[in-house]
Design an enzyme around this catalytic site. Structure first.
Site, PDB file in Angstrom:
ATOM      1  N   LYS A 147      -3.049  12.678  -9.627  1.00  0.00           N
ATOM      2  CA  LYS A 147      -3.006  13.633  -8.510  1.00  0.00           C
ATOM      3  C   LYS A 147      -3.909  14.807  -8.832  1.00  0.00           C
ATOM      4  CE  LYS A 147       0.854  16.284  -7.748  1.00  0.00           C
ATOM      5  NZ  LYS A 147       0.379  17.676  -7.947  1.00  0.00           N
TER       6      LYS A 147
ATOM      7  N   ASP B 168      -0.558  14.285 -13.260  1.00  0.00           N
ATOM      8  CA  ASP B 168      -1.337  15.400 -12.697  1.00  0.00           C
ATOM      9  C   ASP B 168      -2.603  15.623 -13.510  1.00  0.00           C
ATOM     10  OD1 ASP B 168      -0.586  16.692 -10.384  1.00  0.00           O
ATOM     11  OD2 ASP B 168       0.856  18.022 -11.378  1.00  0.00           O
TER      12      ASP B 168
ATOM     13  N   GLU C 147       2.682  21.119  -0.213  1.00  0.00           N
ATOM     14  CA  GLU C 147       3.550  22.104  -0.869  1.00  0.00           C
ATOM     15  C   GLU C 147       3.630  23.387  -0.045  1.00  0.00           C
ATOM     16  OE1 GLU C 147       3.016  22.638  -5.054  1.00  0.00           O
ATOM     17  OE2 GLU C 147       4.329  24.385  -5.107  1.00  0.00           O
TER      18      GLU C 147
ATOM     19  N   GLU D 224      -5.440  18.713  -6.972  1.00  0.00           N
ATOM     20  CA  GLU D 224      -5.201  19.722  -5.938  1.00  0.00           C
ATOM     21  C   GLU D 224      -6.481  20.036  -5.161  1.00  0.00           C
ATOM     22  OE1 GLU D 224      -3.328  23.246  -7.514  1.00  0.00           O
ATOM     23  OE2 GLU D 224      -1.692  22.102  -8.431  1.00  0.00           O
TER      24      GLU D 224
HETATM   25  O1  KIV Z   1       3.412  19.884 -10.933  1.00  0.00           O
HETATM   26  C1  KIV Z   1       4.278  19.647 -10.080  1.00  0.00           C
HETATM   27  O2  KIV Z   1       5.486  19.610 -10.353  1.00  0.00           O
HETATM   28  C2  KIV Z   1       3.835  19.417  -8.711  1.00  0.00           C
HETATM   29  C3  KIV Z   1       4.904  19.409  -7.654  1.00  0.00           C
HETATM   30  C4  KIV Z   1       5.194  20.799  -7.250  1.00  0.00           C
HETATM   31  C5  KIV Z   1       4.538  18.562  -6.509  1.00  0.00           C
HETATM   32  O3  KIV Z   1       2.686  19.290  -8.461  1.00  0.00           O
END
Ligand code: KIV
Length: 253
Positions: free
Chosen positions: A112, A84, A181, A114
Site C-alpha cells: 500500500k 505499507d 481515511e 499513500e
Molecule cells: O498504517 C496504518 O495503520 C494505516 C491505516 C490507518 C489504514 O495505514
C-alpha cells in the site's frame, strides 16, 4: 493461490460482502486475527506510533516494515497480508518497485502507498511486476507534518473531486482496493459509488465504504494514550494487563 488471485478475490467482494481489515504488527496478533477470519491484515506504518513509540508514521523505515511484515507472515495462513510502503520508500517508480519487492520477499502479498495522481506511475510499475497494490487517499498520515494535524477530508465539492481524480488515476493504474481515511460520510459514499474497486474506510463513518479497516490497538483497547475519536474499542486490554501485572506483583510480596 498466487498474489494476484488473492487480491482479485478481495476485489470481487465489491457489492457482494464487506471487506474486513485490521492492522497487525506481530506473530501472535496476526495469528489470532487470521484465525478469527479477517480478510486482510495490514502491516501498517502506524506501527511507528503504537509499537515503536514515535510521535507519527514519518519515522518508519523499510527495515522496520520488513521486520514486522515477516512476523505477521509467520502468523497468518489465510488473510491477505498487505505491507505499507513507508515514507521516503517510493520517491520514484524504480524505488517503489525495489521496496515493494523487499516487502513481498519478507512475506507481504500486496503493498500500500499513500497519495493519488502523483503515485499512478509508481503503482503501474509495481503492478507490472505482478505485485498487487492498494491505494490510500483522504487523510494521509505520512503528510501529517505538512498538513499540521489529522484533518477530515472531503469537506468541499472541490476537495471531494480532487480525491475522486486521485482515486480514478490509481484505479486506472491497477490498484485492487483503496483505503479512504477520515473522509466525510457523503464524500466516502460518492467515492465508493464511483469506483469499481472496493473502498476500505477508516474514520469515514459506518457503511459508507465497501469495507472497514481499523488499527488493532484501537479495537482491543491496548494503547490507551491516544484513541482516535472515530474508534470503537471492543475490549480493555490495557486495563487487563495492568490488573494482571498488579496480581503478579502482589503474589510476590
Ligand atoms: O498504517 C496504518 O495503520 C494505516 C491505516 C490507518 C489504514 O495505514
Amino acid at each position: 493461490m498466487n498474489l494476484s488471485e488473492k487480491a482479485a478475490l478481495l476485489r470481487a467482494k465489491k457489492g457482494q460482502a464487506p471487506v474486513s481489515a485490521l492492522t497487525a504488527y506481530d506473530y501472535a496478533t496476526a495469528r489470532l486475527l487470521d484465525e478469527a477470519g479477517v480478510d486482510l491484515l495490514l502491516v501498517g506504518d502506524s506501527l511507528g506510533m503504537v509499537v515503536l513509540g514515535f510521535p507519527d508514521t514519518t519515522h518508519v523505515t523499510m527495515d522496520h516494515m520488513i521486520h514486522h511484515t515477516a512476523a505477521v507472515a509467520r502468523g497468518s495462513q489465510n488473510a491477505l497480508i498487505l505491507g505499507d510502503l513507508p515514507i521516503h520508500s517510493y520517491a520514484d517508480p524504480e524505488m517503489a518497485l525495489t521496496n515493494a519487492r523487499r516487502l513481498i520477499a519478507a512475506g507481504a502479498q500486496a503493498v500500500k502507498l499513500e497519495g493519488g495522481v502523483g503515485q499512478a506511475d509508481k503503482v503501474r510499475a509495481i503492478v507490472a511486476d505482478g505485485i498487487p497494490v492498494v491505494g490510500h487517499l483522504g487523510m494521509l498520515p505520512q503528510r501529517v507534518k505538512e498538513e499540521g494535524g489529522y484533518k477530515k477530508k472531503g469537506k468541499t465539492d472541490d476537495e471531494t473531486q480532487a480525491i475522486l481524480a486521485g482515486a480514478l488515476a490509481l484505479q486506472e493504474a491497477g490498484v485492487f482496493a483503496i483505503v479512504l481515511e477520515s473522509v466525510l460520510p457523503k464524500a466516502s459514499r460518492l467515492l465508493s459509488e464511483r469506483l469499481d474497486v472496493p473502498t476500505i474506510g477508516i474514520g469515514c463513518g459506518e457503511g459508507n465504504c465497501d469495507g472497514e479497516i481499523a488499527v488493532i490497538t484501537d479495537v482491543i483497547g491496548s494503547y490507551p494514550w491516544f484513541v482516535p475519536p472515530f474508534a470503537t474499542p471492543r475490549a480493555k486490554v490495557a486495563e487487563e494487563i495492568t490488573q494482571a501485572v498488579k496480581g503478579y506483583l502482589d503474589a510476590l510480596k
